[in-house]
Design an enzyme around this catalytic site. Structure first.
Site, mmCIF file in Angstrom:
data_model
loop_
_atom_site.group_PDB
_atom_site.id
_atom_site.type_symbol
_atom_site.label_atom_id
_atom_site.label_comp_id
_atom_site.label_asym_id
_atom_site.label_seq_id
_atom_site.Cartn_x
_atom_site.Cartn_y
_atom_site.Cartn_z
ATOM 1 N N ARG A 9 -6.838 -0.059 -24.791
ATOM 2 C CA ARG A 9 -5.725 -0.158 -25.734
ATOM 3 C C ARG A 9 -4.803 1.054 -25.568
ATOM 4 N NH1 ARG A 9 -10.406 -1.409 -28.361
ATOM 5 N NH2 ARG A 9 -10.536 0.604 -29.420
ATOM 6 N N LEU A 52 -14.546 -3.208 -26.872
ATOM 7 C CA LEU A 52 -14.667 -2.716 -25.496
ATOM 8 C C LEU A 52 -13.428 -3.073 -24.663
ATOM 9 C CD1 LEU A 52 -18.431 -3.362 -24.653
ATOM 10 C CD2 LEU A 52 -17.367 -1.351 -25.675
ATOM 11 N N GLU A 55 1.372 3.628 2.166
ATOM 12 C CA GLU A 55 2.153 3.875 3.372
ATOM 13 C C GLU A 55 3.412 3.007 3.406
ATOM 14 O OE1 GLU A 55 -2.275 4.166 4.571
ATOM 15 O OE2 GLU A 55 -1.024 3.099 3.109
ATOM 16 N N SER A 88 -23.215 4.284 -36.347
ATOM 17 C CA SER A 88 -22.771 5.343 -35.437
ATOM 18 C C SER A 88 -21.255 5.553 -35.448
ATOM 19 C CB SER A 88 -23.205 5.021 -33.999
ATOM 20 O OG SER A 88 -22.611 3.815 -33.556
ATOM 21 N N THR A 93 -27.291 10.492 -31.986
ATOM 22 C CA THR A 93 -26.197 9.595 -31.623
ATOM 23 C C THR A 93 -26.007 8.428 -32.588
ATOM 24 O OG1 THR A 93 -25.231 8.422 -29.737
ATOM 25 C CG2 THR A 93 -27.560 8.030 -30.184
ATOM 26 N N MET A 123 -27.436 6.985 -36.851
ATOM 27 C CA MET A 123 -28.363 7.136 -37.971
ATOM 28 C C MET A 123 -29.560 6.212 -37.737
ATOM 29 S SD MET A 123 -26.646 9.423 -39.385
ATOM 30 C CE MET A 123 -27.766 9.747 -40.740
ATOM 31 N N ALA A 124 -30.604 6.393 -38.509
ATOM 32 C CA ALA A 124 -31.807 5.578 -38.336
ATOM 33 C C ALA A 124 -31.496 4.089 -38.476
ATOM 34 C CB ALA A 124 -32.869 5.997 -39.352
ATOM 35 N N GLU A 131 -21.473 2.082 -22.029
ATOM 36 C CA GLU A 131 -21.240 2.461 -23.429
ATOM 37 C C GLU A 131 -22.266 1.713 -24.268
ATOM 38 O OE1 GLU A 131 -17.427 2.991 -25.387
ATOM 39 O OE2 GLU A 131 -16.450 2.251 -23.577
ATOM 40 N N HIS A 153 0.835 -1.193 0.000
ATOM 41 C CA HIS A 153 0.000 0.000 0.000
ATOM 42 C C HIS A 153 0.876 1.252 0.000
ATOM 43 C CE1 HIS A 153 -3.899 -2.067 1.632
ATOM 44 N NE2 HIS A 153 -3.434 -2.623 0.536
#
Length: 386
Positions: A214, A211, A59, A175, A168, A170-171, A312, A57
């Site tokens: 890196r 995900l 300390e 993304s 955020t 497109m239809a 995310e 730790h």
């Protein structure tokens, strides 16, 4: 002790301890980030920070550097020294054995196994102990650890990327990429400080994301701790009520672990996903349309020692986290582009149809990242509830 009771030098040394502790931002989890400075006769004789779980730790590392100069010195610690045998021996005893005469702490440890016991152990051995210096700054080092120890849930941070007109994807669901390379590198830092990343199965089906952390993609390599040969990969969590995740999904073959959370048992699909490399967890749902119980999931992640969660995902899942009061922090990246009214909104939150039902946000900061803006919000109605 009141802040006025601390000297200017006390404040300076504690600020240094907090600065040192930040070096553990990406490496200490599930343990808290802690720094320690040992001062003798007006000079810093030892500095240390908690680097990796199961190792020394802050300390202990500072005392090792100080050596014999610890005798009669003052130790400044950003978190109460531990008083129990966990992965390592108690730091309070190490301070006593080293001959430290005074300990200044920023805050008490919220861990019930410590929570005042460390300071009491020191006082019982004649060490002068005071606490409460730069507490807010110290708390900011470990929002997830504090929340997990206090209420049994991790700190939840939602990341969103949107165009200037609030879209955020497109239809079609496309993304990649709304924001620029600088924003994506910034997201890598959010991943690296998190123990878990949550996404929805639709995002997996559309984007087949990795995900992963890196650090080799980071512009500033000096930010990455040189103590880690390989990054600590967050637990990847897929919300998949009906187990639609493909066994060929990219993340199932990458370093780190993937947890698929469903709401309806399907032993055949579960077996196939487990053979492919995933862990499957069923959180049964009684709803007409079964959905993963987000509150139960967060409690389970806390049980697994997850301090900070990064969400995310798409507008539906992100909106569900917000509407259920489960989000502590929203990190919003806004790109200087327009995507049009047919594109998908950044959050889907049905039922808010009057101004009195709007959800207030508190802006905590804004910065420019490349050509994009990064805005940090907290959601006051959610703090402490998730």
């Amino acid at each position: 002790m009141k802040p006025s009771a601390f000297s200017t030098d006390d404040t300076r040394y504690m600020a240094r301890a907090i600065q040192i502790a930040r070096q553990g931002l990406y490496s200490t989890h599930p343990n808290p980030r802690v720094g320690c400075v040992v001062v003798n006769d007006g000079h810093i004789v030892g500095e240390g920070w908690h680097q990796v779980a199961c190792q020394g730790h802050a300390e202990v590392n500072a005392l090792a550097q100080a050596g014999d100069k610890s005798l009669g010195a003052t130790a400044y610690v950003t978190l109460e020294p531990c008083s129990h045998f966990g992965r390592t021996p108690p730091c309070s005893q190490a301070l006593i054995d080293a001959g430290i005469s005074r300990v200044v702490g920023a805050m008490q440890d919220p861990n019930p196994l410590v929570s005042g016991n460390g300071f009491d152990m020191l006082r019982e051995q004649g060490v002068d102990v005071s606490c409460g210096l730069l507490t807010t700054e110290s708390e900011q080092l470990n929002p997830g650890f504090i929340k997990r120890m206090s209420v049994g849930k991790p700190w939840v941070r939602v990341k969103s990327a949107m165009s200037a007109d609030g879209r955020t994807a497109m239809a079609s669901g496309e993304s990649q990429w709304i924001t620029g390379a600088g924003a994506r590198q910034d997201v890598q830092r959010l991943r690296a400080r998190s123990e878990a990343i949550i996404t929805g199965v639709d995002s997996v089906l559309i984007d087949d994301p990795s995900l992963t952390v890196r650090p080799e993609t980071w512009a500033n390599q000096d930010e990455w701790p040189n103590i880690l040969a390989e990054p600590i990969q967050p637990l990847r969590v897929i919300l998949d009520s009906q187990l639609r995740t493909p066994v060929t999904g990219k993340m199932l073959t990458l370093p780190g672990n993937t947890l698929i959370v469903c709401a309806v048992e399907n032993k055949q699909r579960q077996a196939a996903l487990e053979i492919a490399g995933a862990e499957v967890l069923c959180l049964p749902s009684k709803a007409k349309v079964p959905k993963v119980d987000l509150c139960a999931l967060l409690a389970e992640l806390a049980r697994r020692e997850v301090n900070e969660v990064l969400v995310e995902t798409g507008a539906t899942t992100a909106g569900a986290f917000v509407q259920q009061g489960l989000v502590d922090e929203w990190v919003l990246y806004m790109a200087p582009t327009l995507m049009g009214s047919d594109a998908r909104p950044v959050l889907l939150m049905p039922g808010i149809d009057t101004m009195k039902n709007k959800l207030p946000l508190t802006m905590k900061g804004v910065k420019q990242v490349g050509d994009d803006l990064c805005i940090h919000y907290t959601i006051p109605c959610a703090l402490g509830k998730s």
